[in-house]
Enzyme design. Structure first.
Site, PDB file in Angstrom:
ATOM      1  N   HIS A 196      14.966   6.911  -1.865  1.00  0.00           N
ATOM      2  CA  HIS A 196      15.808   5.882  -1.250  1.00  0.00           C
ATOM      3  C   HIS A 196      17.121   6.452  -0.723  1.00  0.00           C
ATOM      4  O   HIS A 196      18.124   5.740  -0.641  1.00  0.00           O
ATOM      5  CB  HIS A 196      16.072   4.749  -2.247  1.00  0.00           C
ATOM      6  CG  HIS A 196      14.856   3.925  -2.532  1.00  0.00           C
ATOM      7  ND1 HIS A 196      14.548   2.778  -1.828  1.00  0.00           N
ATOM      8  CD2 HIS A 196      13.855   4.094  -3.414  1.00  0.00           C
ATOM      9  CE1 HIS A 196      13.406   2.271  -2.285  1.00  0.00           C
ATOM     10  NE2 HIS A 196      12.977   3.051  -3.252  1.00  0.00           N
ATOM     11  N   HIS A 253       5.710   8.005 -15.630  1.00  0.00           N
ATOM     12  CA  HIS A 253       6.416   8.391 -14.417  1.00  0.00           C
ATOM     13  C   HIS A 253       7.311   9.588 -14.731  1.00  0.00           C
ATOM     14  O   HIS A 253       7.315  10.109 -15.851  1.00  0.00           O
ATOM     15  CB  HIS A 253       7.236   7.208 -13.884  1.00  0.00           C
ATOM     16  CG  HIS A 253       7.281   7.136 -12.380  1.00  0.00           C
ATOM     17  ND1 HIS A 253       7.848   8.123 -11.612  1.00  0.00           N
ATOM     18  CD2 HIS A 253       6.824   6.201 -11.517  1.00  0.00           C
ATOM     19  CE1 HIS A 253       7.752   7.798 -10.346  1.00  0.00           C
ATOM     20  NE2 HIS A 253       7.117   6.622 -10.251  1.00  0.00           N
ATOM     21  N   ASP A 299       1.820   1.494  -4.176  1.00  0.00           N
ATOM     22  CA  ASP A 299       0.393   1.499  -3.852  1.00  0.00           C
ATOM     23  C   ASP A 299      -0.421   1.186  -5.102  1.00  0.00           C
ATOM     24  O   ASP A 299      -0.226   1.825  -6.144  1.00  0.00           O
ATOM     25  CB  ASP A 299      -0.026   2.870  -3.320  1.00  0.00           C
ATOM     26  CG  ASP A 299       0.563   3.171  -1.962  1.00  0.00           C
ATOM     27  OD1 ASP A 299      -0.010   2.717  -0.966  1.00  0.00           O
ATOM     28  OD2 ASP A 299       1.595   3.878  -1.895  1.00  0.00           O
TER      29      ASP A 299
END
Length: 414
Positions: free
Chosen positions: A17, A104, A357
């Site tokens: 980002h 993650h 996704d």
């Protein structure tokens, strides 16, 4: 680090980002005719928001060439490519200030650097692969023009849904024979062999799943939609074939061609497995069945009857098609509540927001192709450098003919 390659050197930059992501490509052959559209075609195949099977993040991923190209011609100097992040939503990640997302990279990046990106996955995000795909498009553009090399990847499984046995990669069609039965058919069925030799990107892109088998593609669609509807995710595999690749590429012993391919593929986010040629199925048959016998080819060289090796022997390409398969895990970020711990160890429940996704394999196809092209490009430049310098020496006359490649063949492009 963030650089890949020896002579064709690629350095990516940017977080999920931040203002932009991109890449610097050093080592592009001067004189290559290059335009943004040569790069954009692959970036558009990778971009988010292509269908209801992908993240809805709306990014056009338009590439801007910053340096190294003038009047549509590569100068041989570093090429800088930039893609702006236009649809940023860093506020979607406020929960990660307290919670490391399960499976993650939040926790591991913090442990490694002592600081982490405040939103998204930072450098572990799939946004980073934009630079890889842009650089790979340049490499592939050269490989196609100079050597006729073709690289095509496609989705071969989603969850437990696989291509049918006849057209599936070898390891997806196990032998299922008695443990004392040494009979074995070639790893490549006639149907799979035809698929590898004829499949095109146009055929792959006909369906949003990028699976070239229509019936299987529809089943994959339903499986991905089911995961998405449940705020969950699912993994899958991508198979890739490299055609018209010359023999002689690869640098034993530590930089074997398949080792560099594995390095490249396992550096892609969410990858967990790599196999080449017969893969794990090759462990189930004796050497007498697995060996690829040599035969004379029409061009005067040698070829193999079978291709259990996947086009690589002793870490060096043998001129046959190279084919391999990569496993992608189910995406780690899901929107359903998960019982986990905060950074300070306090137990709690995390329901991550953001746009992700439900299955990465359809968009992973051009990333796999890009990383394959980077491996080939680097190997070609290294081999060309070796042959070019060797060609300046007098012919070898002190060794038996079987130990020396004839000068006429040695001088040909690898």
């Amino acid at each position: 680090m963030s650089t890949f390659g020896t002579l064709f050197k690629v350095t990516t930059y940017g977080e999920s980002h931040c203002a932009s992501v991109g890449v610097i490509v050093d080592g592009c052959p001067p004189g290559l005719q290059l335009s943004p559209k040569d790069i954009q075609i692959q970036l558009s195949r990778r971009r988010p928001g292509q269908s209801n099977l992908t993240t809805p993040r709306d990014e056009k991923d338009l590439v801007h060439i910053q340096s190294g190209v003038e009047h549509g011609v590569a100068l041989g100097t570093p090429i800088a490519l930039m893609v702006k992040n236009e649809d940023q939503r860093p506020h979607d990640y406020s929960e990660t200030d307290l919670y490391p997302r399960p499976s993650h990279a939040d926790y591991t990046y913090l442990q490694k650097y002592g600081v982490k990106a405040s939103s998204g996955g930072g450098r572990s995000s799939a946004r980073e692969t934009i630079g890889r795909v842009a650089a790979g498009a340049i490499a592939e553009h050269y490989l196609k023009i100079a050597h006729g090399i073709e690289i095509v990847a496609f989705v071969s499984s989603v969850g437990k849904i696989h291509l049918p046995a006849g057209v599936a990669p070898p390891s997806l069609t196990p032998l299922d024979t008695d443990e004392d039965d040494d009979e074995a058919q070639d790893a490549l069925s006639p149907e799979f062999r035809k698929l590898l030799s004829t499949i095109t990107r146009e055929e792959v892109d006909k369906h949003p799943t990028r699976c070239p088998h229509a019936e299987t593609a529809e089943r994959m669609t339903k499986r991905i939609i089911r995961a998405k509807s449940a705020n969950d995710s699912i993994g899958g595999t991508v198979t890739c074939v490299i055609r018209n690749i010359p023999a002689g590429l690869g640098e034993p012993v530590f930089d074997k061609f398949e080792a560099k391919l594995a390095h490249a593929m396992l550096s892609i986010p969410a990858t967990k497995a790599f196999e080449i040629g017969s893969g794990f199925r090759g462990t189930e048959v004796p050497g007498s069945k697995h060996n690829d016998k040599f035969v004379a080819k029409d061009n005067g060289g040698l070829g193999t009857v079978t291709n259990w090796s996947g086009g690589v022997q002793g870490g060096i390409t043998n001129g046959e098609d190279v084919y391999f398969r990569i496993g992608f895990k189910s995406p780690a970020t899901i929107s359903q509540p998960q019982e986990t711990a905060q950074y300070d160890g306090t137990a709690g429940s995390l329901a991550a927001r953001g746009r992700h996704d439900p299955c990465v394999v359809p968009r992973a196809v051009p990333i796999v192709e890009a990383m394959a092209s980077l491996v080939i490009m680097d190997a070609l430049l290294i081999q060309n450098a070796r042959r070019s310098t060797a060609s300046l020496l007098p012919p070898i006359t002190t060794l038996p003919p079987t130990m020396v490649l004839p000068q006429s063949k040695a001088e040909k492009k690898p």
